[in-house]
Design an enzyme around this catalytic site. Structure first.
Site, mmCIF file in Angstrom:
data_model
loop_
_atom_site.group_PDB
_atom_site.id
_atom_site.type_symbol
_atom_site.label_atom_id
_atom_site.label_comp_id
_atom_site.label_asym_id
_atom_site.label_seq_id
_atom_site.Cartn_x
_atom_site.Cartn_y
_atom_site.Cartn_z
ATOM 1 N N VAL A 177 -15.034 -3.651 0.382
ATOM 2 C CA VAL A 177 -13.967 -4.328 0.539
ATOM 3 C C VAL A 177 -13.272 -4.956 -0.586
ATOM 4 C CG1 VAL A 177 -13.178 -6.807 1.911
ATOM 5 C CG2 VAL A 177 -15.017 -5.203 2.979
ATOM 6 N N GLY A 178 -11.982 -4.987 -0.725
ATOM 7 C CA GLY A 178 -11.090 -5.419 -1.881
ATOM 8 C C GLY A 178 -10.766 -6.810 -1.681
ATOM 9 N N ASP A 179 -9.697 -7.124 -2.485
ATOM 10 C CA ASP A 179 -8.941 -8.703 -2.346
ATOM 11 C C ASP A 179 -8.297 -8.845 -0.934
ATOM 12 O OD1 ASP A 179 -7.501 -6.432 -3.319
ATOM 13 O OD2 ASP A 179 -5.946 -8.379 -3.961
ATOM 14 N N THR A 223 -0.332 -0.698 -0.927
ATOM 15 C CA THR A 223 -0.728 -1.895 -0.051
ATOM 16 C C THR A 223 0.537 -2.674 0.273
ATOM 17 O OG1 THR A 223 -3.017 -2.380 -1.030
ATOM 18 C CG2 THR A 223 -1.933 -4.338 -0.360
HETATM 19 N N1 ASP Z 1 -5.606 -4.414 -3.519
HETATM 20 C C1 ASP Z 1 -5.941 -3.279 -2.704
HETATM 21 C C2 ASP Z 1 -7.540 -3.228 -2.761
HETATM 22 O O1 ASP Z 1 -8.116 -3.438 -3.900
HETATM 23 C C3 ASP Z 1 -5.303 -1.765 -3.233
HETATM 24 C C4 ASP Z 1 -3.886 -2.206 -3.524
HETATM 25 O O2 ASP Z 1 -3.279 -3.269 -3.741
HETATM 26 O O3 ASP Z 1 -3.266 -1.109 -3.400
HETATM 27 O O4 ASP Z 1 -8.146 -3.044 -1.572
#
Ligand code: ASP
Length: 333
Positions: A225-227, A196
């Site tokens: 959906v993530g953070d 990311t």
């Molecule tokens: N935080 C991102 C998610 O959970 C993944 C990442 O940071 O690599 O979608």
């Protein structure tokens, strides 16, 4: 000038001091899921080059007197265009073999924010997040609606095949094999995070901005959906503090990680290092998560905490020299 006359002058003519330009600074990350065992010298060299380019492009905006938002956008679009990172081209695959992209951006001075989630055709998701912030009355848009908005404001759309890379496809196949072999007891255990991207910047006017862009986690499903696109979890900026996170998103959501770090800096007067450590090496792992973050204060102090084997990261200050690091033992600021 000795301290007393300087203080007197500041009291008598605050405008003189308020107008003193801040020293511009840009801090970036390219993800916390770095594993030494799978790293090759070629990938490492490419990643270091890409981080340097993103820093240089972002710094050029700040050096030209542009707002922190422009530096954040320039750095993130550079990394989105590079297939080594899990954002834009090179995004990880979902369980169903598609790419679903998320991004967010926030302007510290005004607390305006824009975010998008689950888009398939937006070449540079951070530019759409910024368009949501600047050209709509909303903060967050998802899926088809977000893409219809992209079309209406002229944000570049591409065929979904644009995002595909063989490396990410292989990562999905491996995750699916592990899942079939029963090596993971939950969906989430085969959902790995890598690469990311994010940026935080301080401009000459002393204003902060933060942004984050991702393909999420390999093998994610059900419209997960993530953070990263959630304001307060993966991204936050206010007048005093800017944060972009990277890691196992579910835990960043559950700790409101980016906002918690800034709140600690604001209310508890903690340094970026102390506030960042409290969340990234405290709250997040205490719940079972992992990852990292970049944290920047309005006074120019910054930190890049992480609890994984490595985190792609870098910073560039007023001298225009780009610093890039991956592993914990590399020089800290
Ligand atoms: N935080 C991102 C998610 O959970 C993944 C990442 O940071 O690599 O979608």
């Amino acid at each position: 000038m000795t301290r007393l006359p300087a203080l007197l002058l500041a009291a008598l003519c605050p405008a003189v001091f308020a107008a003193t330009p801040a020293k511009p600074l840009l801090v970036i990350h390219g993800g916390a899921g770095v594993e030494r065992a799978t790293m090759t010298p070629e990938v490492e060299a490419e990643v270091r080059k890409a981080l340097t380019l993103a820093l240089t492009r972002g710094h050029a905006e700040l050096a030209a007197g542009k707002p922190a938002l422009d530096a954040v956008t320039a750095a993130i679009t550079t990394l989105e265009d590079d297939p080594n990172f899990n954002a834009g081209k090179g995004a990880v695959f979902t369980h169903d073999g598609t790419n679903e992209l998320d991004a967010s951006i926030m302007d510290g001075a005004t607390r305006r924010a824009g975010a998008i989630a689950g888009v398939h055709r937006v070449r540079n998701p951070i530019t759409l997040a910024r368009a949501v912030m600047e050209q709509s009355r909303h903060v967050m848009m998802v899926g088809d609606g977000a893409e219809a908005f992209a079309k209406s404001v002229g944000v570049t759309l591409v065929d979904p095949s644009y995002f595909r890379t063989e490396r990410r496809w292989e990562q999905l196949q491996k995750a699916l094999r592990e899942e079939r072999a029963g090596q993971a007891s939950t969906d989430l255990e085969t959902a790995k995070h890598f690469g990311t991207v994010g940026a935080v910047a301080l401009d000459r006017a002393g204003k902060l901005a933060a942004g984050t862009s991702t393909g999420g986690m390999t093998n994610k499903r059900y419209g997960r959906v993530g953070d990263s696109p959630v304001i307060g979890a993966g991204t936050w900026a206010d007048a005093n503090c800017a944060v972009s996170g990277t890691g196992w998103g579910e835990f960043y959501l559950r700790t409101a990680a980016a906002h918690t770090i800034c709140t600690r800096m604001g209310l508890l007067k903690e340094s970026p290092t102390k506030a960042g450590e409290a969340v990234i090496n405290g709250e997040v792992p205490a719940l079972g998560g992992d990852g990292g973050a970049i944290v920047l204060g309005a006074d120019g102090r910054f930190a890049m905490p992480f609890n994984t084997e490595g985190m792609y990261r870098g910073w560039i200050g007023a001298d225009g020299v780009a610093h890039v690091a991956i592993y914990p033992d590399e020089r800290a600021p």
